[in-house]
Design a protein around this motif. Sequence first.
Motif, PDB file in Angstrom:
ATOM      1  N   ARG A 172     -18.740  31.781-102.101  1.00 40.54           N
ATOM      2  CA  ARG A 172     -20.038  32.063-101.500  1.00 40.54           C
ATOM      3  C   ARG A 172     -19.797  32.756-100.163  1.00 40.54           C
ATOM      4  NH1 ARG A 172     -20.640  30.902-105.946  1.00 40.54           N
ATOM      5  NH2 ARG A 172     -21.960  29.288-106.895  1.00 40.54           N
ATOM      6  N   PRO A 173     -19.948  34.075-100.100  1.00 43.45           N
ATOM      7  CA  PRO A 173     -19.601  34.825 -98.880  1.00 43.45           C
ATOM      8  C   PRO A 173     -20.258  34.289 -97.619  1.00 43.45           C
ATOM      9  CG  PRO A 173     -20.074  36.343-100.688  1.00 43.45           C
ATOM     10  CD  PRO A 173     -20.411  34.967-101.181  1.00 43.45           C
ATOM     11  N   ARG A 174     -21.503  33.824 -97.706  1.00 44.26           N
ATOM     12  CA  ARG A 174     -22.206  33.393 -96.491  1.00 44.26           C
ATOM     13  C   ARG A 174     -21.577  32.153 -95.858  1.00 44.26           C
ATOM     14  NH1 ARG A 174     -25.649  31.913-100.636  1.00 44.26           N
ATOM     15  NH2 ARG A 174     -26.991  33.726-100.390  1.00 44.26           N
ATOM     16  N   LEU A 175     -20.712  31.454 -96.579  1.00 49.40           N
ATOM     17  CA  LEU A 175     -20.073  30.263 -96.020  1.00 49.40           C
ATOM     18  C   LEU A 175     -18.817  30.581 -95.211  1.00 49.40           C
ATOM     19  CD1 LEU A 175     -20.348  27.718 -98.987  1.00 49.40           C
ATOM     20  CD2 LEU A 175     -21.863  28.008 -97.024  1.00 49.40           C
ATOM     21  N   TRP A 176     -18.393  31.839 -95.231  1.00 48.57           N
ATOM     22  CA  TRP A 176     -17.148  32.231 -94.575  1.00 48.57           C
ATOM     23  C   TRP A 176     -17.421  33.225 -93.455  1.00 48.57           C
ATOM     24  CZ3 TRP A 176     -12.744  29.763 -95.985  1.00 48.57           C
ATOM     25  CH2 TRP A 176     -12.764  29.091 -97.209  1.00 48.57           C
ATOM     26  N   ALA A 177     -16.566  33.214 -92.432  1.00 46.51           N
ATOM     27  CA  ALA A 177     -16.686  34.183 -91.341  1.00 46.51           C
ATOM     28  C   ALA A 177     -16.546  35.602 -91.881  1.00 46.51           C
ATOM     29  CB  ALA A 177     -15.624  33.909 -90.280  1.00 46.51           C
ATOM     30  N   ASP A 178     -15.604  35.788 -92.805  1.00 44.78           N
ATOM     31  CA  ASP A 178     -15.432  37.076 -93.482  1.00 44.78           C
ATOM     32  C   ASP A 178     -14.572  36.843 -94.720  1.00 44.78           C
ATOM     33  OD1 ASP A 178     -12.654  37.066 -92.609  1.00 44.78           O
ATOM     34  OD2 ASP A 178     -13.366  37.816 -90.679  1.00 44.78           O
ATOM     35  N   ALA A 179     -14.452  37.869 -95.556  1.00 45.02           N
ATOM     36  CA  ALA A 179     -13.714  37.742 -96.812  1.00 45.02           C
ATOM     37  C   ALA A 179     -12.231  37.476 -96.563  1.00 45.02           C
ATOM     38  CB  ALA A 179     -13.895  38.999 -97.660  1.00 45.02           C
ATOM     39  N   ALA A 180     -11.688  38.026 -95.479  1.00 47.16           N
ATOM     40  CA  ALA A 180     -10.265  37.823 -95.191  1.00 47.16           C
ATOM     41  C   ALA A 180      -9.954  36.345 -94.951  1.00 47.16           C
ATOM     42  CB  ALA A 180      -9.855  38.660 -93.975  1.00 47.16           C
ATOM     43  N   ALA A 181     -10.850  35.652 -94.249  1.00 46.35           N
ATOM     44  CA  ALA A 181     -10.659  34.217 -93.996  1.00 46.35           C
ATOM     45  C   ALA A 181     -10.685  33.437 -95.303  1.00 46.35           C
ATOM     46  CB  ALA A 181     -11.727  33.706 -93.039  1.00 46.35           C
ATOM     47  N   ALA A 182     -11.605  33.815 -96.187  1.00 39.87           N
ATOM     48  CA  ALA A 182     -11.690  33.148 -97.480  1.00 39.87           C
ATOM     49  C   ALA A 182     -10.437  33.413 -98.312  1.00 39.87           C
ATOM     50  CB  ALA A 182     -12.936  33.616 -98.225  1.00 39.87           C
ATOM     51  N   ARG A 183      -9.990  34.670 -98.341  1.00 37.07           N
ATOM     52  CA  ARG A 183      -8.797  35.007 -99.126  1.00 37.07           C
ATOM     53  C   ARG A 183      -7.581  34.216 -98.659  1.00 37.07           C
ATOM     54  NH1 ARG A 183     -11.137  40.303 -99.225  1.00 37.07           N
ATOM     55  NH2 ARG A 183     -10.074  40.910 -97.288  1.00 37.07           N
ATOM     56  N   GLU A 184      -7.446  34.069 -97.341  1.00 38.45           N
ATOM     57  CA  GLU A 184      -6.311  33.306 -96.801  1.00 38.45           C
ATOM     58  C   GLU A 184      -6.388  31.842 -97.239  1.00 38.45           C
ATOM     59  OE1 GLU A 184      -4.271  32.077 -92.508  1.00 38.45           O
ATOM     60  OE2 GLU A 184      -6.106  33.267 -92.552  1.00 38.45           O
ATOM     61  N   ALA A 185      -7.580  31.263 -97.138  1.00 35.85           N
ATOM     62  CA  ALA A 185      -7.751  29.852 -97.516  1.00 35.85           C
ATOM     63  C   ALA A 185      -7.500  29.639 -99.008  1.00 35.85           C
ATOM     64  CB  ALA A 185      -9.156  29.390 -97.139  1.00 35.85           C
ATOM     65  N   TYR A 186      -8.039  30.527 -99.841  1.00 33.69           N
ATOM     66  CA  TYR A 186      -7.852  30.421-101.286  1.00 33.69           C
ATOM     67  C   TYR A 186      -6.373  30.558-101.640  1.00 33.69           C
ATOM     68  CZ  TYR A 186     -12.807  30.729-102.772  1.00 33.69           C
ATOM     69  OH  TYR A 186     -14.140  30.485-103.020  1.00 33.69           O
ATOM     70  N   SER A 187      -5.706  31.537-101.048  1.00 31.09           N
ATOM     71  CA  SER A 187      -4.312  31.807-101.418  1.00 31.09           C
ATOM     72  C   SER A 187      -3.414  30.606-101.137  1.00 31.09           C
ATOM     73  CB  SER A 187      -3.805  33.038-100.667  1.00 31.09           C
ATOM     74  OG  SER A 187      -4.541  34.191-101.043  1.00 31.09           O
ATOM     75  N   LYS A 188      -3.703  29.887-100.050  1.00 24.15           N
ATOM     76  CA  LYS A 188      -2.884  28.718 -99.714  1.00 24.15           C
ATOM     77  C   LYS A 188      -3.003  27.627-100.771  1.00 24.15           C
ATOM     78  CE  LYS A 188      -2.746  29.295 -94.683  1.00 24.15           C
ATOM     79  NZ  LYS A 188      -3.304  28.827 -93.384  1.00 24.15           N
ATOM     80  N   VAL A 189      -4.227  27.348-101.222  1.00 25.26           N
ATOM     81  CA  VAL A 189      -4.392  26.234-102.175  1.00 25.26           C
ATOM     82  C   VAL A 189      -4.050  26.648-103.607  1.00 25.26           C
ATOM     83  CG1 VAL A 189      -6.107  25.054-100.765  1.00 25.26           C
ATOM     84  CG2 VAL A 189      -6.865  26.674-102.510  1.00 25.26           C
ATOM     85  N   LEU A 190      -4.204  27.926-103.948  1.00 24.35           N
ATOM     86  CA  LEU A 190      -3.939  28.353-105.323  1.00 24.35           C
ATOM     87  C   LEU A 190      -2.489  28.096-105.729  1.00 24.35           C
ATOM     88  CD1 LEU A 190      -6.100  31.579-105.417  1.00 24.35           C
ATOM     89  CD2 LEU A 190      -6.257  29.693-107.047  1.00 24.35           C
ATOM     90  N   ALA A 191      -1.602  28.021-104.761  1.00 25.93           N
ATOM     91  CA  ALA A 191      -0.205  27.726-105.060  1.00 25.93           C
ATOM     92  C   ALA A 191      -0.012  26.293-105.558  1.00 25.93           C
ATOM     93  CB  ALA A 191       0.650  27.953-103.813  1.00 25.93           C
ATOM     94  N   GLU A 192      -1.029  25.448-105.372  1.00 33.23           N
ATOM     95  CA  GLU A 192      -0.924  24.030-105.775  1.00 33.23           C
ATOM     96  C   GLU A 192      -1.900  23.676-106.900  1.00 33.23           C
ATOM     97  OE1 GLU A 192       1.475  22.289-104.727  1.00 33.23           O
ATOM     98  OE2 GLU A 192       2.123  23.652-103.134  1.00 33.23           O
ATOM     99  N   VAL A 193      -2.334  24.654-107.672  1.00 34.55           N
ATOM    100  CA  VAL A 193      -3.337  24.437-108.717  1.00 34.55           C
ATOM    101  C   VAL A 193      -2.687  24.441-110.103  1.00 34.55           C
ATOM    102  CG1 VAL A 193      -5.349  25.486-109.860  1.00 34.55           C
ATOM    103  CG2 VAL A 193      -5.267  25.320-107.363  1.00 34.55           C
ATOM    104  N   ASP A 194      -3.099  23.485-110.952  1.00 27.91           N
ATOM    105  CA  ASP A 194      -2.620  23.418-112.331  1.00 27.91           C
ATOM    106  C   ASP A 194      -3.606  24.032-113.319  1.00 27.91           C
ATOM    107  OD1 ASP A 194      -0.120  21.692-112.012  1.00 27.91           O
ATOM    108  OD2 ASP A 194      -1.629  20.469-111.008  1.00 27.91           O
ATOM    109  N   ILE A 195      -4.910  23.825-113.093  1.00 27.64           N
ATOM    110  CA  ILE A 195      -5.946  24.413-113.944  1.00 27.64           C
ATOM    111  C   ILE A 195      -6.913  25.162-113.037  1.00 27.64           C
ATOM    112  CG2 ILE A 195      -7.803  24.002-115.602  1.00 27.64           C
ATOM    113  CD1 ILE A 195      -6.441  21.409-116.413  1.00 27.64           C
ATOM    114  N   ALA A 196      -7.059  26.460-113.253  1.00 28.73           N
ATOM    115  CA  ALA A 196      -7.978  27.284-112.472  1.00 28.73           C
ATOM    116  C   ALA A 196      -9.167  27.666-113.338  1.00 28.73           C
ATOM    117  CB  ALA A 196      -7.276  28.542-111.962  1.00 28.73           C
ATOM    118  N   LEU A 197     -10.351  27.281-112.893  1.00 32.52           N
ATOM    119  CA  LEU A 197     -11.604  27.591-113.590  1.00 32.52           C
ATOM    120  C   LEU A 197     -12.299  28.668-112.763  1.00 32.52           C
ATOM    121  CD1 LEU A 197     -12.492  23.862-114.196  1.00 32.52           C
ATOM    122  CD2 LEU A 197     -11.775  25.459-115.975  1.00 32.52           C
TER     123      LEU A 197
END
Length: 301
Positions: A172-197
């Motif tokens: 949800r873009p409106r919840l983030w300061a900008d897309a770059a901040a969201a991409r950084e946050a997502y990339s960190k946790v995606l390394a620890e995901v077993d099932i991605a929906l």
Amino acid sequence: MTTQPRIALIGECMIELQHRADGSLHQSFGGDTLNTAVYLRRELGEVGSVDYVTALGDDSFSDAMCQQWHEEGVGLGMVQRLPGRLPGLYCIQTDANGERKFLYWRNEAAVRDCFTTPAAEPILAALPDYDVVYFSGITLAVLGAVGRGRLLQTLVQTRRRGGRVVFDNNYRPRLWADAAAAREAYSKVLAEVDIALLTEDDERALFGYQDSEQVFAAYQSIAEVVLKRGADACLIRCAGERFAVSALKVEKVVDTTAAGDSFSAAYLAGRLKGESPQEAAMAGHRLASRVIQVSGALIPR
């Protein structure tokens, strides 16, 4: 995976106002991971336990939320109640085609301190003992930077102890300061995901992937990837195999709220009960097709 899995879903439930055609407002409760928790509890039947991890206030709306979750069989042991705080609020406006527009009031919501209070310590310590820990992109946004860091530590520990991590990308873009901040946050946790929906439109909006092949290429390290594509067939990659499972045709779409949340719930329930990815995806499509024919996030039991 145990035959009685313990599942924890982390996120935010909000006060939901549905704006009706006559101008009136219907009040209920909703939030992406909460919707999934309720539908998961219903889909699992007698199997396992489902706990919701969040922070609420000490107000009457928070009381009513907890009562509703208890009636649905969702565990409250990981819910913090913060004195003087309130839940967030949102309003759904739906057009003639059933598509939604959301208006939010959530900046002061109690959930923003979910992982930063002293009361969060035993909750964070208990999470890695669950068989499944589930969260979403909205969870990442509302927890803030400190909360996200603590969540990431928890995900690492969960996997180290043999649990599985499930992520729904809900961007949800409106919840983030900008897309770059969201991409950084997502990339960190995606390394620890077993099932991605993953919702394909959200992947396109956040990372700029042009098609499903780019999405699958980006997530080679994730064991099981499900790509939700609305009314089109969902695409799955699991154990080196690829599947496409057609969605069900619906004559009249009333409200698409929680379509993806309910699909995720039924898919995960199917997998936890030992169904194949194709069987689980069919269950997901069946539930989502029912949900979009009723107003609001949670359809009657």
